[in-house]
Design a protein around this motif. Structure first.
Motif, PDB file in Angstrom:
ATOM      1  N   ALA A  90       0.839  -1.208   0.000  1.00  0.00           N
ATOM      2  CA  ALA A  90       0.000   0.000   0.000  1.00  0.00           C
ATOM      3  C   ALA A  90       0.870   1.252   0.000  1.00  0.00           C
ATOM      4  O   ALA A  90       0.571   2.234  -0.691  1.00  0.00           O
ATOM      5  CB  ALA A  90      -0.936  -0.010   1.209  1.00  0.00           C
ATOM      6  N   TYR A  91       1.954   1.223   0.750  1.00  0.00           N
ATOM      7  CA  TYR A  91       2.909   2.339   0.785  1.00  0.00           C
ATOM      8  C   TYR A  91       3.444   2.613  -0.616  1.00  0.00           C
ATOM      9  O   TYR A  91       3.470   3.756  -1.081  1.00  0.00           O
ATOM     10  CB  TYR A  91       4.036   1.982   1.764  1.00  0.00           C
ATOM     11  N   TRP A  92       3.880   1.541  -1.313  1.00  0.00           N
ATOM     12  CA  TRP A  92       4.421   1.710  -2.659  1.00  0.00           C
ATOM     13  C   TRP A  92       3.337   2.150  -3.638  1.00  0.00           C
ATOM     14  O   TRP A  92       3.611   2.916  -4.565  1.00  0.00           O
ATOM     15  CB  TRP A  92       5.121   0.437  -3.127  1.00  0.00           C
ATOM     16  N   SER A  93       2.115   1.709  -3.458  1.00  0.00           N
ATOM     17  CA  SER A  93       1.012   2.156  -4.319  1.00  0.00           C
ATOM     18  C   SER A  93       0.800   3.661  -4.183  1.00  0.00           C
ATOM     19  O   SER A  93       0.601   4.363  -5.176  1.00  0.00           O
ATOM     20  CB  SER A  93      -0.285   1.427  -3.970  1.00  0.00           C
ATOM     21  N   ARG A  94       0.848   4.160  -2.956  1.00  0.00           N
ATOM     22  CA  ARG A  94       0.704   5.610  -2.728  1.00  0.00           C
ATOM     23  C   ARG A  94       1.842   6.378  -3.398  1.00  0.00           C
ATOM     24  O   ARG A  94       1.618   7.423  -4.009  1.00  0.00           O
ATOM     25  CB  ARG A  94       0.667   5.927  -1.235  1.00  0.00           C
ATOM     26  N   ARG A 102       9.589   2.795  -8.276  1.00  0.00           N
ATOM     27  CA  ARG A 102      10.409   1.914  -7.438  1.00  0.00           C
ATOM     28  C   ARG A 102      11.583   1.407  -8.262  1.00  0.00           C
ATOM     29  O   ARG A 102      11.404   0.877  -9.351  1.00  0.00           O
ATOM     30  CB  ARG A 102       9.558   0.748  -6.948  1.00  0.00           C
ATOM     31  N   ALA A 103      12.785   1.546  -7.718  1.00  0.00           N
ATOM     32  CA  ALA A 103      13.998   1.164  -8.436  1.00  0.00           C
ATOM     33  C   ALA A 103      14.350  -0.312  -8.276  1.00  0.00           C
ATOM     34  O   ALA A 103      15.385  -0.744  -8.742  1.00  0.00           O
ATOM     35  CB  ALA A 103      15.166   2.025  -7.968  1.00  0.00           C
ATOM     36  N   ALA A 104      13.515  -1.068  -7.620  1.00  0.00           N
ATOM     37  CA  ALA A 104      13.825  -2.471  -7.335  1.00  0.00           C
ATOM     38  C   ALA A 104      13.687  -3.350  -8.577  1.00  0.00           C
ATOM     39  O   ALA A 104      12.921  -3.066  -9.492  1.00  0.00           O
ATOM     40  CB  ALA A 104      12.913  -2.996  -6.238  1.00  0.00           C
ATOM     41  N   VAL A 105      14.450  -4.436  -8.560  1.00  0.00           N
ATOM     42  CA  VAL A 105      14.365  -5.497  -9.560  1.00  0.00           C
ATOM     43  C   VAL A 105      13.666  -6.658  -8.873  1.00  0.00           C
ATOM     44  O   VAL A 105      13.963  -6.968  -7.713  1.00  0.00           O
ATOM     45  CB  VAL A 105      15.780  -5.915 -10.017  1.00  0.00           C
ATOM     46  N   PHE A 106      12.727  -7.302  -9.551  1.00  0.00           N
ATOM     47  CA  PHE A 106      11.969  -8.400  -8.946  1.00  0.00           C
ATOM     48  C   PHE A 106      12.340  -9.733  -9.577  1.00  0.00           C
ATOM     49  O   PHE A 106      12.423  -9.844 -10.797  1.00  0.00           O
ATOM     50  CB  PHE A 106      10.460  -8.140  -9.084  1.00  0.00           C
ATOM     51  N   LYS A 107      12.547 -10.732  -8.728  1.00  0.00           N
ATOM     52  CA  LYS A 107      12.899 -12.081  -9.173  1.00  0.00           C
ATOM     53  C   LYS A 107      11.891 -13.070  -8.614  1.00  0.00           C
ATOM     54  O   LYS A 107      11.339 -12.875  -7.534  1.00  0.00           O
ATOM     55  CB  LYS A 107      14.315 -12.456  -8.707  1.00  0.00           C
ATOM     56  N   SER A 108      11.681 -14.161  -9.343  1.00  0.00           N
ATOM     57  CA  SER A 108      10.639 -15.117  -8.960  1.00  0.00           C
ATOM     58  C   SER A 108      11.074 -16.112  -7.893  1.00  0.00           C
ATOM     59  O   SER A 108      10.232 -16.715  -7.237  1.00  0.00           O
ATOM     60  CB  SER A 108      10.124 -15.868 -10.186  1.00  0.00           C
TER      61      SER A 108
END
Length: 144
Positions: A90-94, A102-108
């Motif tokens: 929710a924080y990131w959605s706001r 968001r500068a993050a990279v997402f991995k599975s």
């Protein structure tokens, strides 16, 4: 007969308690060639919650996250910021609503996350302690 029931109850309790006791710490790791040796909890919060985009030495940081509601990700945020993942999301959605990205990279999975950190000197992520490889350097230990 009563002793059999007691033994059965004790066995059941042991099965439920043992995973809690055996829970290993999560560690925050960087590439082994990253000059950062240690980070504080507040520095990690700033990096993973988007306040800062660089390590304390001003080198850009690339946070590496596990996708969606992966159990390790849930534990990481609960331990780091004391919030459930739903509140973090929710924080990131706001923030996205206000135009911040968001500068993050997402991995599975953990293996992909480790491979990304091993290949990127600027990457930082979290894994269970048992998954540390020679290509990673621990900079913080959670839930120790």
């Amino acid at each position: 007969m009563n002793h059999i029931k007691q033994a059965f109850v004790i066995l059941l309790l042991a099965l439920f308690i043992e995973p809690v006791l055996a829970k290993e710490p999560l560690v925050v790791v960087v590439n082994k060639d990253n000059p950062v040796e240690q980070l504080s909890r507040s520095e990690l919060i700033d990096l993973f919650m988007g306040k800062y985009v660089a390590f304390p030495n001003d080198i850009k940081a690339i946070p590496v996250e596990l996708n969606s509601d992966h159990q390790i990700k849930i534990e990481f945020y609960q331990n780091l910021v004391g919030m459930p993942l739903s509140r973090v999301n929710a924080y990131w959605s706001r923030l996205r609503f206000t135009g911040r990205k968001r500068a993050a990279v997402f991995k599975s999975n953990e293996n992909d996350l480790i491979a990304f950190i091993a290949a990127n000197k600027q990457a930082i992520g979290y894994v269970p302690q048992s998954l540390i490889t020679k290509d990673l350097k621990v900079v913080y230990i959670l839930n120790e």
